[in-house]
Design a protein around this motif. Sequence first.
Motif, PDB file in Angstrom:
ATOM      1  N   GLY A  54       0.835  -1.136   0.068  1.00 45.70           N
ATOM      2  CA  GLY A  54       0.114   0.070  -0.061  1.00 45.70           C
ATOM      3  C   GLY A  54       0.695   1.144   0.076  1.00 45.70           C
ATOM      4  N   ASP A  75       3.279  -3.784  -4.675  1.00 43.76           N
ATOM      5  CA  ASP A  75       1.666  -3.728  -4.484  1.00 43.76           C
ATOM      6  C   ASP A  75       1.457  -3.932  -5.810  1.00 43.76           C
ATOM      7  OD1 ASP A  75      -0.406  -2.541  -2.197  1.00 43.76           O
ATOM      8  OD2 ASP A  75      -1.050  -1.987  -4.293  1.00 43.76           O
ATOM      9  N   ASP A  77      -1.355  -1.935  -6.841  1.00 49.66           N
ATOM     10  CA  ASP A  77      -2.017  -0.498  -7.550  1.00 49.66           C
ATOM     11  C   ASP A  77      -1.059   0.632  -7.768  1.00 49.66           C
ATOM     12  OD1 ASP A  77      -3.621   1.732  -7.359  1.00 49.66           O
ATOM     13  OD2 ASP A  77      -4.907   1.191  -5.986  1.00 49.66           O
ATOM     14  N   MET A  80      -1.657   3.797  -5.060  1.00 50.57           N
ATOM     15  CA  MET A  80      -1.283   3.347  -3.582  1.00 50.57           C
ATOM     16  C   MET A  80       0.363   3.484  -3.619  1.00 50.57           C
ATOM     17  SD  MET A  80      -3.539   2.943  -1.610  1.00 50.57           S
ATOM     18  CE  MET A  80      -3.349   1.918   0.027  1.00 50.57           C
ATOM     19  N   MET A 120      -4.134  -7.171   3.579  1.00 53.06           N
ATOM     20  CA  MET A 120      -4.091  -7.418   2.304  1.00 53.06           C
ATOM     21  C   MET A 120      -4.737  -8.582   1.936  1.00 53.06           C
ATOM     22  SD  MET A 120      -2.397  -9.256  -0.136  1.00 53.06           S
ATOM     23  CE  MET A 120      -2.263  -8.939  -1.816  1.00 53.06           C
TER      24      MET A 120
HETATM   25  C1  LIG Z   1      -6.124  -2.459   2.521  1.00 53.78           C
HETATM   26  S1  LIG Z   1      -4.843  -1.962   1.415  1.00 53.78           S
HETATM   27  C2  LIG Z   1      -3.251  -2.491   3.005  1.00 53.78           C
HETATM   28  C3  LIG Z   1      -2.212  -1.747   2.498  1.00 53.78           C
HETATM   29  C4  LIG Z   1      -1.095  -1.854   3.452  1.00 53.78           C
HETATM   30  N1  LIG Z   1      -0.482  -3.061   3.660  1.00 53.78           N
HETATM   31  C5  LIG Z   1      -1.429  -1.390   4.784  1.00 53.78           C
HETATM   32  O1  LIG Z   1      -1.357  -1.918   5.961  1.00 53.78           O
HETATM   33  O2  LIG Z   1      -1.969  -0.182   4.989  1.00 53.78           O
HETATM   34  C6  LIG Z   1      -4.634  -3.559   0.416  1.00 53.78           C
HETATM   35  C7  LIG Z   1      -3.440  -3.528  -0.390  1.00 53.78           C
HETATM   36  O3  LIG Z   1      -3.284  -4.549  -1.093  1.00 53.78           O
HETATM   37  C8  LIG Z   1      -3.097  -4.250  -2.449  1.00 53.78           C
HETATM   38  N2  LIG Z   1      -3.452  -5.500  -3.305  1.00 53.78           N
HETATM   39  C9  LIG Z   1      -4.678  -6.136  -3.670  1.00 53.78           C
HETATM   40  N3  LIG Z   1      -4.715  -6.992  -4.231  1.00 53.78           N
HETATM   41  C10 LIG Z   1      -3.388  -7.212  -4.605  1.00 53.78           C
HETATM   42  C11 LIG Z   1      -2.535  -8.208  -5.402  1.00 53.78           C
HETATM   43  N4  LIG Z   1      -3.262  -9.338  -6.037  1.00 53.78           N
HETATM   44  N5  LIG Z   1      -1.243  -8.251  -5.238  1.00 53.78           N
HETATM   45  C12 LIG Z   1      -0.658  -7.358  -4.775  1.00 53.78           C
HETATM   46  N6  LIG Z   1      -1.391  -6.236  -4.352  1.00 53.78           N
HETATM   47  C13 LIG Z   1      -2.626  -6.234  -3.982  1.00 53.78           C
HETATM   48  C14 LIG Z   1      -3.900  -3.096  -2.790  1.00 53.78           C
HETATM   49  O4  LIG Z   1      -3.464  -2.547  -3.907  1.00 53.78           O
HETATM   50  C15 LIG Z   1      -3.829  -2.362  -1.471  1.00 53.78           C
HETATM   51  O5  LIG Z   1      -2.729  -1.562  -1.679  1.00 53.78           O
END
Ligand SMILES: C[S@@+](CC[C@H](N)C(=O)[O-])C[C@H]1O[C@@H](n2cnc3c(N)ncnc32)[C@H](O)[C@@H]1O
Length: 212
Positions: A54, A75, A77, A80, A120
């Motif tokens: 993120g 990540d 996105d 992010m 995540m």
């Molecule tokens: C709720 S956020 C959490 C971000 C960070 N780890 C935190 O604790 O603040 C979930 C993150 O997972 C990433 N994400 C979702 N699916 C993913 C994938 N298949 N591969 C890598 N990242 C992914 C999203 O882009 C997002 O940044």
Amino acid sequence: MSTNQTYIPALSIDALTRYYDPALATIFQEQRFRMPLVNRNAQTGDRVLDIGCGTATLMLLVGEHTAAKCVVGLDIDPAMLATAAQKTAQRNDLLLLTRGSAACLPYADGSFDHVVSSLMLHHLETMQKQGMLAEAWRVLKPGGSILVMDFGPVGSGMVTEGTAAVFGRFERIDDNLRGRVPEFLRVAGFVDVFMEDVALAGVVKMYSGRKG
Ligand SMILES: C[S@@+](CC[C@H](N)C(=O)[O-])C[C@H]1O[C@@H](n2cnc3c(N)ncnc32)[C@H](O)[C@@H]1O
């Protein structure tokens, strides 16, 4: 699964991504749930991977509070990652960012001492969760550890069933609420698997395991 795959943005809708950091700081007891991940990590010289990093908040804490040699964040996105790049700009010597998918980590086998991931896992469908954990196992060195912070089962069977019925529809959180994450970790190959309460009255859990 490539970076072109569809994914659930941090706050479910792209337009809300810019509010992610303020939302986390306000709604969650952020320090409280992140510090257990940090405190158990990284002796001198260790390499740490944060999957689904993120905006890099956890990476910065690991960099600041441990003796890790290198903290890599991945990540999917770009929005992010753009915020993450701004936040880590002063620490490019230690903190590295990569765009990629958790399903196919662009790292060699056995290249990290620790894998961390926070909030995540519930963004992934069941098979994607299993794939992500298998990839985490692959890139860890023997003896390496995994720490995953995410939602988990709360209360009795009826409470869990009710919560899963409501929230399972909105996100891929159903596996978490039904307590399946420890099973997924074991199937991926991890040993010494534990689940413990961390924050929000046990709604947020820490899952830990080790590559034997
Ligand atoms: C709720 S956020 C959490 C971000 C960070 N780890 C935190 O604790 O603040 C979930 C993150 O997972 C990433 N994400 C979702 N699916 C993913 C994938 N298949 N591969 C890598 N990242 C992914 C999203 O882009 C997002 O940044």
